[in-house]
Design a protein around this motif. Structure first.
Motif, PDB file in Angstrom:
ATOM      1  N   LYS A 408       0.803  -1.225   0.000  1.00  0.00           N
ATOM      2  CA  LYS A 408       0.000   0.000   0.000  1.00  0.00           C
ATOM      3  C   LYS A 408       0.832   1.269   0.000  1.00  0.00           C
ATOM      4  O   LYS A 408       1.960   1.277   0.471  1.00  0.00           O
ATOM      5  CB  LYS A 408      -0.898   0.013   1.251  1.00  0.00           C
ATOM      6  N   GLY A 409       0.229   2.318  -0.490  1.00  0.00           N
ATOM      7  CA  GLY A 409       0.836   3.636  -0.467  1.00  0.00           C
ATOM      8  C   GLY A 409       0.260   4.476  -1.579  1.00  0.00           C
ATOM      9  O   GLY A 409      -0.542   3.981  -2.370  1.00  0.00           O
ATOM     10  N   THR A 432      -4.711  11.419  -4.102  1.00  0.00           N
ATOM     11  CA  THR A 432      -5.777  11.357  -3.090  1.00  0.00           C
ATOM     12  C   THR A 432      -5.179  11.403  -1.686  1.00  0.00           C
ATOM     13  O   THR A 432      -5.244  10.414  -0.950  1.00  0.00           O
ATOM     14  CB  THR A 432      -6.625  10.069  -3.230  1.00  0.00           C
ATOM     15  N   GLY A 439      -8.637   3.711   8.874  1.00  0.00           N
ATOM     16  CA  GLY A 439      -9.661   2.780   8.391  1.00  0.00           C
ATOM     17  C   GLY A 439      -9.725   2.657   6.877  1.00  0.00           C
ATOM     18  O   GLY A 439     -10.421   1.784   6.354  1.00  0.00           O
ATOM     19  N   ALA A 440      -8.985   3.516   6.163  1.00  0.00           N
ATOM     20  CA  ALA A 440      -9.017   3.431   4.690  1.00  0.00           C
ATOM     21  C   ALA A 440      -8.524   2.059   4.230  1.00  0.00           C
ATOM     22  O   ALA A 440      -9.054   1.480   3.272  1.00  0.00           O
ATOM     23  CB  ALA A 440      -8.175   4.543   4.072  1.00  0.00           C
ATOM     24  N   GLY A 441      -7.523   1.546   4.913  1.00  0.00           N
ATOM     25  CA  GLY A 441      -6.978   0.242   4.536  1.00  0.00           C
ATOM     26  C   GLY A 441      -7.968  -0.884   4.785  1.00  0.00           C
ATOM     27  O   GLY A 441      -7.998  -1.880   4.049  1.00  0.00           O
ATOM     28  N   HIS A 469     -10.955   2.076  -4.856  1.00  0.00           N
ATOM     29  CA  HIS A 469     -10.667   2.711  -3.573  1.00  0.00           C
ATOM     30  C   HIS A 469     -10.282   4.174  -3.790  1.00  0.00           C
ATOM     31  O   HIS A 469     -10.837   5.082  -3.161  1.00  0.00           O
ATOM     32  CB  HIS A 469      -9.506   1.910  -2.957  1.00  0.00           C
TER      33      HIS A 469
HETATM   34  N1  ADP Z   1      -1.290  10.057   0.684  1.00  0.00           N
HETATM   35  C1  ADP Z   1      -1.960   9.017   0.186  1.00  0.00           C
HETATM   36  N2  ADP Z   1      -2.321   9.022  -1.118  1.00  0.00           N
HETATM   37  C2  ADP Z   1      -2.997   7.972  -1.623  1.00  0.00           C
HETATM   38  N3  ADP Z   1      -3.361   6.890  -0.923  1.00  0.00           N
HETATM   39  C3  ADP Z   1      -3.025   6.837   0.360  1.00  0.00           C
HETATM   40  C4  ADP Z   1      -2.309   7.883   0.987  1.00  0.00           C
HETATM   41  N4  ADP Z   1      -2.118   7.547   2.278  1.00  0.00           N
HETATM   42  C5  ADP Z   1      -2.705   6.353   2.450  1.00  0.00           C
HETATM   43  N5  ADP Z   1      -3.258   5.913   1.302  1.00  0.00           N
HETATM   44  C6  ADP Z   1      -3.994   4.659   1.107  1.00  0.00           C
HETATM   45  O1  ADP Z   1      -4.902   4.521   2.184  1.00  0.00           O
HETATM   46  C7  ADP Z   1      -4.881   3.195   2.697  1.00  0.00           C
HETATM   47  C8  ADP Z   1      -4.363   3.229   4.139  1.00  0.00           C
HETATM   48  O2  ADP Z   1      -4.282   1.933   4.626  1.00  0.00           O
HETATM   49  P1  ADP Z   1      -3.589   1.581   6.015  1.00  0.00           P
HETATM   50  O3  ADP Z   1      -2.216   2.151   6.050  1.00  0.00           O
HETATM   51  O4  ADP Z   1      -3.738   0.135   6.209  1.00  0.00           O
HETATM   52  O5  ADP Z   1      -4.447   2.405   7.059  1.00  0.00           O
HETATM   53  P2  ADP Z   1      -5.543   1.920   8.120  1.00  0.00           P
HETATM   54  O6  ADP Z   1      -4.924   0.790   8.877  1.00  0.00           O
HETATM   55  O7  ADP Z   1      -5.794   3.104   8.985  1.00  0.00           O
HETATM   56  O8  ADP Z   1      -6.737   1.509   7.369  1.00  0.00           O
HETATM   57  C9  ADP Z   1      -4.013   2.408   1.746  1.00  0.00           C
HETATM   58  O9  ADP Z   1      -4.810   1.852   0.729  1.00  0.00           O
HETATM   59  C10 ADP Z   1      -3.088   3.463   1.159  1.00  0.00           C
HETATM   60  O10 ADP Z   1      -2.645   3.104  -0.129  1.00  0.00           O
END
Ligand code: ADP
Ligand code: NAX
Ligand code: K
Length: 500
Positions: A408-409, A432, A439-441, A469
């Motif tokens: 992810k990232g 984004t 919670g996005a993940g 997503h």
């Molecule tokens: N700056 C960013 N731009 C795009 N996507 C992001 C960014 N920061 C986080 N994400 C996405 O949001 C999600 C975060 O997931 P995660 O790190 O597991 O957080 P959580 O455990 O709080 O749900 C991932 O899908 C990641 O790719």
């Protein structure tokens, strides 16, 4: 961004094959590159096209510098006041030397670089040939952060074209516009690439492109996502396991996302302590009591549960470990996220029970726990390029795990065990930053589980979920919280259905 991402080595091979076939000479490609760069600059900045001003060019010793000399000549022909500063001298008899001769005027040494009063700084020092940490370019790096608009040719100098990494913090040009020649380089999409490139325009050089390092994830076909008109069981039954009382929010988010993305049925599997909490907050999502691994194994005797999601809010104790074992033993489609990854990472042989229907969705921290050596290699300072990339790391991880890995990232990498890799770049017009929210993940994990339940293959499910997503976050816009993501999905699906 669409299409594919290429490494520097692959670009060199493609270029060499192009010359060998007699399709074009090096000088012709260089002319095309410079012409395309000027056209892209004028399209991006019509005010500069209308009123040529002062341009400063920084040209290196290789072909990137050669492209720069073409741009210098074309700008001068358009009435710009052009000053060229050079690092080194192109190899005698080469294409770049030819372009430097056609430019004419002797360049000044790069150490004397001055950009005061300039309207445009063109960075043509290093492109895909950057082989080691740049030295003595501090003035250029500083100039790119102050004053004129910055056009980088192919890649901002200092940025590693394969990884989007820099050799040391701040040691790269920061461009407003990067014009990429022939194809997207992986570094445009990864790591620091988007921040340093500004925006990227592609100049088509007519090359025969093959052997990409990764595909870019684009919008899924509506037909793959919309319901086909059958029974709800035709779209599968996803089971999302949750942790105990007070920790069910994450799994509930995942479950809702699985339902929204079209799983026919979604059930939460909760321990006794959390049954009331889940029951009070669920309507379309169903609920079953699952106290331990044995209870899960019993439940999975019902083959209609065809996709599982473990990790969000699961906990890392004995129950979680038992659930992970029972889930993996069932061989069903299985998303392993968050706590489930932590459970696995604590084991001596974390990858033994994994199989090809699994999708692992680590963020960088979880990735480092599961694959410490790969994470270290990504972080380690290096003296020589090309630098190891997140594409390399995810590919190696998927091969080791025997499962699909979604790292992810903002630059999300999806890698299959067979070496196939895709990149979803939430960058440029798809940036984004609002997804950096708790919670996005969990929602992403649920989306993948929902698609697995619908029968989508693991790699495709991960790619489509990554796109949906980010698209849901884009549709919702600022102020997004994770709860909004499943609710934004219907409008994303509607737009896909209408082809808008
Ligand atoms: N700056 C960013 N731009 C795009 N996507 C992001 C960014 N920061 C986080 N994400 C996405 O949001 C999600 C975060 O997931 P995660 O790190 O597991 O957080 P959580 O455990 O709080 O749900 C991932 O899908 C990641 O790719
Ligand atoms: N591949 C293609 O299809 C095309 C490539 N073109 C251009 O060619 C570029 C690649 O050219 P090159 O391979 O000549 O590479 P570069 O021009 O990027 O730089 C290579 C030169 O810099 C030296 N160098 C590398 N790292 C250094 C460092 N840290 N400090 C000092 N010197 C260093 C190398 O020894 C070599 O002389 C592309 O980025 C692009 O701009 C275009 O001309 C058109 C077509
Ligand atoms: K450059």
């Amino acid at each position: 961004m669409d299409g594919s991402l290429f490494t520097a080595a692959r670009m060199r091979a493609i270029e060499a094959a192009h010359f060998e076939s007699g399709a074009a000479t090096g000088a012709e490609l260089m002319e095309r590159a410079g012409t395309g760069a000027v056209a892209a600059m004028e399209a991006a900045w019509p005010d500069l096209a209308a009123r040529p001003g002062r341009a400063v060019l920084a040209c290196g010793p290789g072909n990137n510098g050669g492209d720069g000399y073409v741009v210098a000549r074309l700008l001068a022909q358009r009435g710009w006041d052009v000053t060229v500063f050079a690092l080194g001298t192109p190899r005698a008899g080469g294409d770049a030397a030819g372009m430097r001769a056609r430019w004419g005027g002797p360049p000044r040494p790069l150490s004397e670089l001055r950009v005061q009063g300039a309207d445009l700084l063109v960075d043509a020092v290093f492109g895909t040939g950057l082989a080691r940490a740049p030295e003595g370019l501090e003035a250029l790096f500083a100039a790119s952060r102050a004053g004129p608009r910055v056009l980088a040719l192919d890649v901002p100098s200092g940025l590693d074209a394969d990884s989007g990494r820099v050799f040391a913090p701040g040691q790269a040009v920061r461009a407003d516009l990067t014009v990429s020649f022939g194809a997207w380089k992986a570094g445009h999409a990864l790591a620091e690439g988007p921040a340093l490139c500004g925006q990227v325009r592609l100049v088509d050089l007519g090359l025969d492109l093959s052997g990409a390092a990764a595909k870019l994830v684009g919008p899924p076909h509506a037909a793959a996502l919309l319901k086909g008109g059958g029974h709800k069981y035709d779209d599968g039954h996803a089971l999302v396991l949750t942790g105990g009382f007070g920790h069910t929010g994450a799994a509930r988010l995942a479950a809702r996302a699985a339902l929204r993305v079209g799983a026919g049925l979604v059930t939460l599997g909760a321990p006794g302590s959390a049954m009331l909490e889940c029951a009070a907050q669920s309507m379309a999502v169903m609920l079953r009591r699952v106290d331990d691994g044995a209870a899960l194994a019993e439940l999975l005797r019902d083959a209609r549960f065809n996709a599982l999601c473990l990790g969000p809010g699961l906990g890392t104790g004995d129950r979680a470990a038992g659930l992970v074992d029972a889930a993996l033993a069932a061989g069903r489609g299985c998303v392993l996220d968050a706590d489930a990854l932590t459970v696995l990472a604590a084991r001596d042989a974390p990858f033994g029970p994994l199989h090809a229907n699994c999708v692992l969705t680590p963020h960088d921290g979880e990735f480092a726990r599961l694959f410490p050596d790969l994470a270290e290699r990504l972080r380690a300072p290096a003296a020589q390029g090309p630098l190891w990339s997140r594409i390399d790391a995810a590919r190696e991880a998927a091969s080791r795990a025997g499962a699909t890995v979604l790292l992810k990232g903002p630059d999300t990498i999806i890698a299959a065990p067979d070496g196939t890799v895709a990149v979803h770049a939430a960058a440029y017009d798809r940036a984004t930053p609002q997804l950096a929210t708790a919670g996005a993940g969990d929602v992403l994990a649920g989306l993948i589980a929902g698609l697995l339940a619908r029968g989508t293959a693991p790699f495709d499910a991960a790619c489509r979920a990554a796109w949906l997503h980010v698209e849901a976050a884009r549709v919702f816009g600022p102020g997004l919280i994770a709860e909004d993501l499943p609710e934004a999905l219907p409008s994303v699906l509607r737009a896909l259905a209408h082809g808008t």
